[in-house]
Structures are given as C-alpha cells and as structure tokens.
Design a protein around this motif. Structure first.
Motif, PDB file in Angstrom:
ATOM      1  N   PRO A 262       8.604  -3.033  -1.132  1.00 34.98           N
ATOM      2  CA  PRO A 262       7.550  -2.686  -2.100  1.00 34.98           C
ATOM      3  C   PRO A 262       6.464  -1.782  -1.538  1.00 34.98           C
ATOM      4  CG  PRO A 262       8.143  -4.995  -2.325  1.00 34.98           C
ATOM      5  CD  PRO A 262       8.877  -4.489  -1.120  1.00 34.98           C
ATOM      6  N   ALA A 263       6.020  -2.025  -0.301  1.00 35.25           N
ATOM      7  CA  ALA A 263       4.964  -1.197   0.287  1.00 35.25           C
ATOM      8  C   ALA A 263       5.445   0.246   0.462  1.00 35.25           C
ATOM      9  CB  ALA A 263       4.521  -1.778   1.620  1.00 35.25           C
ATOM     10  N   GLU A 264       6.674   0.423   0.929  1.00 37.11           N
ATOM     11  CA  GLU A 264       7.215   1.765   1.118  1.00 37.11           C
ATOM     12  C   GLU A 264       7.480   2.436  -0.220  1.00 37.11           C
ATOM     13  OE1 GLU A 264       9.524   0.705   5.333  1.00 37.11           O
ATOM     14  OE2 GLU A 264      10.530   0.487   3.402  1.00 37.11           O
ATOM     15  N   ALA A 265       7.969   1.665  -1.189  1.00 37.96           N
ATOM     16  CA  ALA A 265       8.213   2.223  -2.514  1.00 37.96           C
ATOM     17  C   ALA A 265       6.909   2.706  -3.142  1.00 37.96           C
ATOM     18  CB  ALA A 265       8.871   1.173  -3.406  1.00 37.96           C
ATOM     19  N   ALA A 266       5.842   1.917  -2.991  1.00 37.96           N
ATOM     20  CA  ALA A 266       4.547   2.301  -3.543  1.00 37.96           C
ATOM     21  C   ALA A 266       4.011   3.562  -2.872  1.00 37.96           C
ATOM     22  CB  ALA A 266       3.553   1.157  -3.376  1.00 37.96           C
TER      23      ALA A 266
END
Length: 717
Positions: A262-266
């Motif tokens: 999620p952090a990388e996707a964001a």
C-alpha cells in the motif's frame, strides 16, 4: 286601440336585463377588478413567456444538434481507436537499461517500459490507489463527471484562478484521452519535439476539453472500465524516465507492479499530477508526503483497512538501493554518447546494455573525493574535480564527473573538459626515449637550455624550483619532474616521435608543434589521459577506454554487440614499458607524488600542474587499477596553493585505498634495477613518421639488434 275592441294586447318580447348585483351580508357590492387586472398582467407577462418559449425552443433544438454532433464524433472516434495492445505502449522512442559488471541494473535512459500490464494483474492496492487519487467515481460514470468538473471550477475560482486553470476535474477516461493525444501520433518530421507535442496534447484549453468529450465517450463504448484503466496504467508518465506503472515500480522499488504494498502503491499513484516534482529520486520526503495524502484518500473511501492504513503510514515507501544511490550517472551519460546512436539516444527499441561499471569502485571514488574536500579544502570552494578508474585493458570501472553533480545530463568533466595536461604528459617523452634504446639509468643534462622557435623567439624552460640539477638519470628527471631535462630529452628524441607515441597511446587532441610539447601545453581529457596510462601499465599496448561489453534487445538472447577488451596496437616494447613503470614508481616513492604513496602496495604515477596552476593532475596505477584525478575551476581561475602532487595526489590516495580494501597486493610489472653504471642519454634514431601504427615486440631480439644498428648510424652528438 285594438285592445279596447276586445283584441289581444300586444306585449314586447322580454329581454335579458342585467340584474342588479345583490348585496352581500355586509351590504357591499362584489368587485369585478381582478378580472380586469388579470388581463393586464397577461399582457405584461406575454413578452417574457414568449422569450421563455423561444429560449426553450432554441435550447432543445441546439441540444439536439449538439447531441447529434457528439454522437457523430463519438462514432467517428470509435471507428479509429485501435485495440488495447496497440494503445498500451505508445512510445515514440525506446529505452536503455544499463547493468553493471555483475549484471545488476544501475541506470536507465529513455522511456522505460516494463511491458504491458492489465488492471487485474497489478497489485490490488495499486489499482485502488490510482482510482482513489484520480477518479473515485470512475466505475460509476460514462466518461465525464459533471460533479467533478463543477468541483474543480469551484476550487480554481477559490484559488483566484480562471475556471479552467489549475484543477480540471478530468476523469481517468479523459486523462486517457489526453495520453492518447485524441488518437494523434507524434511525427518526428513535424518540426516539433516529442515534449512539445505532448505539451500540446495536455493543454487545458476549453476547445481541447470539448474535443475530449466524444473521444472519452468512444473509449467508454470501445472498452470496459478495467481496459481503460489498463491503458492508463501503461501509458502514464511517472518520472525518472518511467512510462507506465510497471516501469515505475521497477525504477523506484526494483519490483513488479504486482508486488507493491500500500505505501509503495500510494507513492506511485501520487506521482500522477506532477511526475518530476513528486519523483522520489528528486525528493524522497516530498514523495512520501504526497503518498500519505493518497493513503488518507484510500482510507476515507474505504479502499484500505484501518490496519493497512496505519502500517503504511508508519512505514512509508523507500527507494531501492540502485534508485537511492543514483550512482554512475556520469558513466551512464558517457555510455549513451559512446555507443551507436541507433541503440542509445535514437533507439526505438528497448535495449539492455551490459557495462564495465563497478558500483563499489564508484562509491569508493565518490567517498574519497568527498573526504578530501571536507577535510582539506576550504569551505565554500567552487573548485571542481573529476575521477576516472579503469582496468589495464581500458575497461572503465568508475567515473566522477564533478562535485555535487546529481542526476543525468550534467557536465562531465571527466570526458568533456579539455584541459592542458602539464607534467602529466612527460611519461610519453620518456616512453619514446626508452623505446628507442635508452635506459632508466641513462643520463640527461638538466641545465639551461635555449631553443630558437621561429616566430616566437628563444624558448628557455625553467624548473619548478628555479634551479638546475646538472646530469641526472632519466629516472631522477621524471621523479623530480625536471622541465629542462625533459625538454632536452624531447629535442634529442624528436618531437614528432614524442607526438606519435602520445597519439598511439590514445591522446587524440591536437598536440603542440613547439618544444613546449614535452611540458604538456597541449590539451586532453581525463579519460584520454587515464587510458594512455593504462597502456603503460599493460606493457605498452594502447587501449581504447570502453564501458560497453554487450548490447541486447530486451527479450532477445543474442547480443547485437559484444566486446571483451579495449586493447589495441603495441606502442612501445614491453621492456620499455617495464622500465617506465619503475621510473613512475619512483615518482610516488621519492619524487613529486609522495602524497599518493599507498600503505600496503606499490604504486606508480605522475603529477601534473599547468601554467598558473589552472589545472592540477595526478594519474597513476597499481597492479590492479589505473586512476586519474583532475582538479581545477570551470572558468580557468588559477588554483591557490595546489599542485598535482598536492590535493589531486591526496584524492588519488583516498580513492585507491578504498578501492583496494580487502584486495591482496599485486606487484607492479616493472624491472628490478641493477646496480650498473649510469649511461649518458643519447639521441635515438628518428622513427618513420608516416607509419600510423607500430607493432613493436620488446622481446624480439632481431628487432632490438636492428634498432641498435640504426642507432649507431643516425646517432648525433
């Protein structure tokens, strides 16, 4: 009268007579004024009613016409939109991926494309992040979002901008229409650059937005929502040369888009509004802050659980090691210029280049340079420095193009700065003398010298110490960097021969014609000079510095270009090279380069300082690597208190200590001096000047005998 006679009396026909209005209980009469007033009001309102009917009539007819036009334009666009596979990769040029000597990626150029990915194949977090950040009603509208447009106009007006300046309220479908340039492809022959073409495609004019409407409707009719999102995921530019989310995931995190958390996707989704500004390679903190905003949107829209949200906020995305270090940009820029254009700067394919680059050596070079400038150079100095490290066969392992240079496209002082070489040129004078039969212990006179130069008068070189040393051996003359002795030796050997030796070793720049040639008044680059010294280390064979070992089209097994080394023709005999290496080792042990002495292994090299100290050099080698250091100002301002044996030698030592950490000492390929009477240096025979290449074998007895015979014939006093 007839009545009187008994006839019937005539009576007039009764007519309707208005009866008097009865009084109300209050005794008042009923009013008839409202009827009269209603008629007046109707007359007053009639123009407005007519205008309203006219407006309505015009409006619905106009709307019908517009609807027909939009429908026709939609059908026309629908017919010319190609299939999904064609739209996914719309790059006008290819990409270059560079790997180091171990096969690990360290640099990218061009438009990187990681291959076509579908919305259902990427990480679910990435899909949700893109929708949350760009178009939360994506799966519910038909290509346009009136609510989004109205909100964008309201936000722009509140910000003091025009209604269509700033936020546009575009849906993902409309953004795809922009990315596809409404079906138009860039034509290289159009006279405008690709960047200018794309800028026009993304222009936020009202007319452009009007044209987007039928194209967006056509996209919605042609593809499913996930297919439209797939086009977006593949075509969006995400900074750092990455085109599409697969390439961006590889570029920033060294992983596939199907595996981002999620952090990388964001962070990836957060790049969409301003890819260069939010690129984590430019400013990681700014990219993380933007990612936090996207994470909050995902949580507000229930696209992320509370636990996932908290975990992502506590552990923001970070760059992969290759992306974080951003090492080797100067090297990568050089490779792009050194390789064939059709596979580098002008490639339309995806090319993988295997290089000679060594990231550990690069880190050592950068750390050594930084250490010296932090500890021995005054704060605020604008002096520059460059470093090249290579193997003896010309394989470049590291390159520092200057201080405080981050990112691609910077001025590379290692390859682009053409500067005077100073005394760093002197080894080529001694190489020529040794190759013609002189020895390391031959004697040359270091005394006053006056040479008549046509058109310039008398040339009389002085030594740096302003004194002369009389008869000295060639070894001592080189170790002390004696100017008078070197010029005298060059004149005895012949300037043309010295010039040819330097050229054959790889100095391609124009070389001076006068006697000052021997003292390095000619210009060269650090890369050329370091490559020439590599030829001395390898036994006298020229090298062409190279960084590319193979070039392969992505997906192909067979390389288009393959290279094993940069070795060229022999320049001087192996015996001459071994003597010269010994003489240069004395420079480091007891001459002008003692500050370059290494604690655990032998080293050899040569200092160089140009007139008025505008340039300072130290180039040297161990048994393993050759390294060159240049220092100076970009505007040719003289250095203060700096010579080649000072800060450049310090930098060289710091770099080489770090490079050789953990490596066993390798002996230098040099002679073991015998205790024999010194020989007086004598002029050697002139070589054949028009011979472009010389393949001399030092261990060829017949050749050495021939040279001695020729020396006796042409010897001068």
């Amino acid at each position: 009268m007839a009545a009187k006679k008994g006839g019937k009396r005539l009576v007039a026909e009764r007519r309707a007579v208005a009866q008097p209005r009865k009084k109300t209980t209050t005794g008042k009469k009923r009013r008839s004024a409202p009827a009269r007033k209603s008629g007046v009001l109707a007359k007053v309102l009639w123009p407005f009613r007519f205008l309203a009917r006219l407006i309505w009539s015009v409006t619905w007819r106009s709307a019908a016409v517009v609807a027909l036009i939009v429908a026709a334009a939609t059908i026309w666009n629908y017919a010319r939109i190609p299939d999904l596979a064609t739209l996914a990769d719309g790059r006008a040029r290819g990409s270059v991926t560079m790997t180091d000597r171990a096969g690990d990626t360290f640099a990218w150029r061009g438009d990187q494309f990681g291959g076509i990915v579908l919305a259902q194949d990427v990480s679910p977090h990435l899909k949700q992040a893109v929708v949350a950040a760009e178009d939360k009603r994506f799966y519910r509208h038909l290509g346009l979002s009136p609510r989004g447009i109205a909100g964008a106009i309201r936000s722009n007006l509140r910000a003091g901008k025009g209604p269509f300046s700033g936020a546009g309220g575009s849906t993902i479908t409309q953004q795809v229409a922009k990315l596809l340039c409404l079906g138009e492809d860039w034509d290289p022959s159009s006279g405008i650059s690709e960047a200018e073409f794309e800028s026009e495609c993304r222009a936020g004019t009202i007319w452009r937005k009007i044209k987007e409407v039928p194209y967006a409707f056509a996209l919605e009719a042609k593809f499913t929502k996930d297919e439209i999102l797939s086009i977006y995921l593949n075509r969006a530019y995400l900074g750092g040369g990455a085109r599409g989310f697969e390439a961006a995931a590889q570029r920033y995190f060294a992983k596939s888009s199907s595996r981002v958390n999620p952090a990388e996707a964001a962070m990836l989704a957060g790049l969409l509004p301003a890819p260069s500004y939010y690129a984590p390679t430019n400013n990681l903190q700014r990219a993380q802050d933007r990612a936090a905003t996207v994470l909050r949107l995902m949580r507000e829209q229930d696209r992320l659980s509370t636990a996932e949200f908290q975990a992502a906020m506590e552990s923001p995305a970070t760059l992969s090691r290759a992306a974080r270090d951003e090492a080797g940009n100067a090297f990568a820029d050089w490779v792009m210029k050194d390789g064939p254009d059709f596979l580098t700067s002008d490639t339309t394919e995806d090319v993988v280049i295997r290089t000679t680059f060594d990231p550990k050596i690069q880190q050592a070079a950068e750390a050594g340079l930084q250490h010296i400038f932090e500890t021995k150079v005054r704060e605020g100095s604008e002096a520059q420095a460059a470093i090249v490290v290579m193997s003896a066969d010309g394989a470049v392992r590291a390159m520092v193009g200057g201080r405080n240079t981050r990112g691609a496209g910077q001025f590379n002082r290692a390859t682009q700065a053409v500067r005077q070489t100073g005394s760093a040129f002197k080894p080529f004078v001694y190489a020529a003398a040794l190759d013609l039969g002189m020895r390391y212990d031959s004697v040359v006179n270091d005394g006053p010298l006056a040479i008549q130069v046509p058109g310039s008068g008398t040339y009389s070189p002085d030594n740096y110490t302003n004194r002369f040393y009389g008869d000295v051996t060639l070894t001592e003359a080189l170790a002390r960097s004696l100017n008078a002795a070197t010029v005298r030796l060059s004149e005895q050997v012949g300037r043309d021969i010295v010039r040819n030796v330097a050229r054959d070793f790889g100095i391609d720049s124009d070389l001076a014609a006068g006697p000052a040639l021997a003292l390095g008044v000619s210009e060269s680059t650090l890369l050329e000079m370091t490559g020439a010294f590599a030829g001395i280390l390898n036994g006298g064979t020229s090298v062409t510095p190279y960084g590319i070992t193979s070039m392969t089209l992505r997906g192909d097994g067979e390389p288009l270009l393959d290279r094993e080394n940069g070795l060229g023709e022999r320049v001087i005999s192996n015996e001459a090279a071994r003597q010269l290496v010994y003489m240069m080792s004395r420079v480091v042990e007891a001459g002008t380069g003692t500050r370059a002495d290494l604690p655990d292994r032998p080293a050899a090299g040569k200092t160089g300082t140009t007139q008025a100290a505008r340039d300072a050099w130290f180039i040297g080698f161990t048994g393993d690597y050759v390294a060159g250091v240049w220092m100076g100002y970009d505007d040719n301002t003289p250095l203060t208190g700096v010579t080649g044996g000072g800060l450049p030698a310090d930098i060289w030592r710091e770099v080489m200590v770090r490079i050789h950490d953990g490596l066993p000492p390798t002996p230098l390929p040099m002679i073991e001096p015998r205790q024999a009477p010194a020989q007086v240096a004598q002029p050697a025979p002139q070589r054949q000047r028009d011979r472009p290449q010389r393949q001399r074998q030092g261990d060829n007895v017949a050749e050495r005998v021939l040279m001695e015979v020729l020396g006796g014939i042409f010897r001068r006093n």
